[in-house]
Design a protein around this motif. Structure first.
Motif, PDB file in Angstrom:
ATOM      1  N   TYR A 177      -4.394  13.602  45.407  1.00 16.86           N
ATOM      2  CA  TYR A 177      -5.123  14.245  46.500  1.00 16.86           C
ATOM      3  C   TYR A 177      -4.353  15.465  46.974  1.00 16.86           C
ATOM      4  N   ASP A 178      -5.029  16.588  47.054  1.00 16.30           N
ATOM      5  CA  ASP A 178      -4.444  17.825  47.568  1.00 16.30           C
ATOM      6  C   ASP A 178      -4.827  17.945  49.036  1.00 16.30           C
ATOM      7  N   PHE A 179      -3.819  18.000  49.917  1.00 21.18           N
ATOM      8  CA  PHE A 179      -4.159  18.182  51.328  1.00 21.18           C
ATOM      9  C   PHE A 179      -3.679  19.510  51.876  1.00 21.18           C
ATOM     10  N   GLY A 180      -3.476  20.470  50.986  1.00 20.64           N
ATOM     11  CA  GLY A 180      -3.258  21.845  51.409  1.00 20.64           C
ATOM     12  C   GLY A 180      -1.858  22.180  51.828  1.00 20.64           C
ATOM     13  N   GLY A 181      -1.759  22.979  52.893  1.00 19.28           N
ATOM     14  CA  GLY A 181      -0.472  23.521  53.298  1.00 19.28           C
ATOM     15  C   GLY A 181       0.097  22.910  54.551  1.00 19.28           C
ATOM     16  N   ILE A 182       1.413  22.912  54.617  1.00 21.29           N
ATOM     17  CA  ILE A 182       2.101  22.423  55.806  1.00 21.29           C
ATOM     18  C   ILE A 182       1.796  23.332  56.999  1.00 21.29           C
ATOM     19  N   ASN A 183       1.371  24.561  56.712  1.00 19.08           N
ATOM     20  CA  ASN A 183       0.985  25.481  57.791  1.00 19.08           C
ATOM     21  C   ASN A 183      -0.156  24.926  58.644  1.00 19.08           C
ATOM     22  N   SER A 184      -0.989  24.072  58.054  1.00 18.85           N
ATOM     23  CA  SER A 184      -2.101  23.500  58.813  1.00 18.85           C
ATOM     24  C   SER A 184      -1.859  22.021  59.136  1.00 18.85           C
ATOM     25  N   TRP A 185      -0.630  21.553  59.021  1.00 20.44           N
ATOM     26  CA  TRP A 185      -0.269  20.163  59.334  1.00 20.44           C
ATOM     27  C   TRP A 185       0.058  20.082  60.822  1.00 20.44           C
ATOM     28  N   PRO A 186      -0.790  19.450  61.633  1.00 22.69           N
ATOM     29  CA  PRO A 186      -0.576  19.434  63.081  1.00 22.69           C
ATOM     30  C   PRO A 186       0.356  18.317  63.561  1.00 22.69           C
ATOM     31  N   TYR A 187       0.953  17.594  62.634  1.00 24.47           N
ATOM     32  CA  TYR A 187       1.781  16.442  62.984  1.00 24.47           C
ATOM     33  C   TYR A 187       3.267  16.776  62.830  1.00 24.47           C
TER      34      TYR A 187
ATOM     35  N   ASP B   2      13.822  22.342  52.899  1.00 28.80           N
ATOM     36  CA  ASP B   2      14.930  22.194  53.846  1.00 28.80           C
ATOM     37  C   ASP B   2      14.594  22.748  55.225  1.00 28.80           C
ATOM     38  N   SER B   3      13.694  23.707  55.283  1.00 31.26           N
ATOM     39  CA  SER B   3      13.329  24.304  56.571  1.00 31.26           C
ATOM     40  C   SER B   3      12.364  23.429  57.368  1.00 31.26           C
ATOM     41  N   GLY B   4      11.813  22.409  56.750  1.00 36.45           N
ATOM     42  CA  GLY B   4      10.925  21.474  57.430  1.00 36.45           C
ATOM     43  C   GLY B   4       9.929  20.876  56.461  1.00 36.45           C
ATOM     44  N   HIS B   5       9.824  19.533  56.462  1.00 39.58           N
ATOM     45  CA  HIS B   5       8.909  18.853  55.559  1.00 39.58           C
ATOM     46  C   HIS B   5       8.326  17.611  56.240  1.00 39.58           C
ATOM     47  N   ILE B   6       7.309  17.070  55.640  1.00 40.15           N
ATOM     48  CA  ILE B   6       6.698  15.857  56.158  1.00 40.15           C
ATOM     49  C   ILE B   6       7.631  14.688  55.846  1.00 40.15           C
TER      50      ILE B   6
ATOM     51  N   LEU C 101       3.989  14.295  48.195  1.00 40.24           N
ATOM     52  CA  LEU C 101       4.664  15.217  47.281  1.00 40.24           C
ATOM     53  C   LEU C 101       4.634  16.633  47.831  1.00 40.24           C
ATOM     54  N   ASP C 102       5.824  17.180  48.056  1.00 39.73           N
ATOM     55  CA  ASP C 102       6.002  18.558  48.509  1.00 39.73           C
ATOM     56  C   ASP C 102       6.310  19.394  47.274  1.00 39.73           C
ATOM     57  N   VAL C 103       5.484  20.394  46.988  1.00 45.83           N
ATOM     58  CA  VAL C 103       5.662  21.191  45.777  1.00 45.83           C
ATOM     59  C   VAL C 103       6.195  22.598  46.067  1.00 45.83           C
ATOM     60  N   ARG C 104       6.839  22.747  47.234  1.00 44.76           N
ATOM     61  CA  ARG C 104       7.446  24.034  47.589  1.00 44.76           C
ATOM     62  C   ARG C 104       8.853  24.125  46.987  1.00 44.76           C
ATOM     63  N   THR C 105       9.565  25.157  47.351  1.00 47.86           N
ATOM     64  CA  THR C 105      10.945  25.333  46.890  1.00 47.86           C
ATOM     65  C   THR C 105      11.888  24.473  47.721  1.00 47.86           C
ATOM     66  N   GLN C 106      13.111  24.310  47.232  1.00 45.06           N
ATOM     67  CA  GLN C 106      14.127  23.554  47.978  1.00 45.06           C
ATOM     68  C   GLN C 106      14.357  24.177  49.352  1.00 45.06           C
ATOM     69  N   GLU C 107      14.413  25.497  49.419  1.00 44.57           N
ATOM     70  CA  GLU C 107      14.649  26.192  50.686  1.00 44.57           C
ATOM     71  C   GLU C 107      13.529  25.932  51.683  1.00 44.57           C
ATOM     72  N   GLU C 108      12.288  25.974  51.212  1.00 42.76           N
ATOM     73  CA  GLU C 108      11.151  25.689  52.088  1.00 42.76           C
ATOM     74  C   GLU C 108      11.197  24.247  52.572  1.00 42.76           C
TER      75      GLU C 108
ATOM     76  N   TYR D  79       1.170  18.568  49.009  1.00 42.92           N
ATOM     77  CA  TYR D  79       1.067  19.725  49.901  1.00 42.92           C
ATOM     78  C   TYR D  79       2.080  20.792  49.503  1.00 42.92           C
ATOM     79  N   CYS D  80       1.844  21.998  50.019  1.00 44.52           N
ATOM     80  CA  CYS D  80       2.769  23.123  49.839  1.00 44.52           C
ATOM     81  C   CYS D  80       2.836  23.880  51.166  1.00 44.52           C
ATOM     82  N   ARG D  81       2.907  25.183  51.125  1.00 45.04           N
ATOM     83  CA  ARG D  81       2.944  25.962  52.365  1.00 45.04           C
ATOM     84  C   ARG D  81       1.545  26.285  52.855  1.00 45.04           C
ATOM     85  N   SER D  82       0.714  26.848  51.958  1.00 43.00           N
ATOM     86  CA  SER D  82      -0.614  27.291  52.395  1.00 43.00           C
ATOM     87  C   SER D  82      -1.776  26.636  51.659  1.00 43.00           C
ATOM     88  N   GLY D  83      -1.500  25.964  50.550  1.00 36.27           N
ATOM     89  CA  GLY D  83      -2.560  25.296  49.809  1.00 36.27           C
ATOM     90  C   GLY D  83      -2.746  25.756  48.383  1.00 36.27           C
TER      91      GLY D  83
END
Length: 129
Positions: free
Chosen positions: A115-125, A59-63, A50-57, A92-96
């Motif tokens: 489960y909260d796994f924080g932000g996509i900023n720290s997603w190394p995949y 669209d710019s890149g998601h898991i 589950l991505d809880v960011r905005t549509q724009e975020e 996840y979101c951008r920063s957690g």
């Protein structure tokens, strides 16, 4: 004496009722995991990402395979988008910050496997655009 026993009985019922409610509320706890743990779960289990960011975020890149549900829409749309309250949901979101808020909101709404796994900023995949 009879009045005392009635008051004792009422107090016992009231306290027992409170304890039962508190136990139900405490069965699901907020769980924070890291990106590596999330990736291992994603690779080995049937989960909702589950991505809880905005549509724009989003669209710019998601898991890959992530479902978008902005944190601002959790209360209104969660039950429609996430009908199984026992499904394993990794958030996840951008920063957690928003993922923590969304996780706690879903738990309050009765979701049991969050489960909260924080932000996509720290997603190394890999992410998709």
């Amino acid at each position: 004496m009879k009045g005392f026993l009635i008051m004792l009985l009422i107090s016992t019922i009231a306290l027992t009722g409170c304890n039962i409610s508190n136990n139900i509320d405490n069965n699901t706890e907020y769980k924070k995991i890291n990106a590596e743990e999330a990736k291992a779960i994603i690779d080995s289990e049937d989960v909702i990402i589950l991505d809880v960011r905005t549509q724009e975020e989003y669209d710019s890149g998601h898991i890959e395979n992530a479902v978008l549900l902005p944190v601002t829409e959790i209360a209104d749309k969660a039950e429609e988008i996430l009908p199984d309250k026992d499904a394993k949901i990794l958030i996840y979101c951008r920063s957690g910050n928003r993922s923590a808020t969304a996780s706690k909101d879903l738990i309050r709404m009765g979701y049991t496997n969050v489960y909260d796994f924080g932000g996509i900023n720290s997603w190394p995949y890999r992410i998709v655009k």
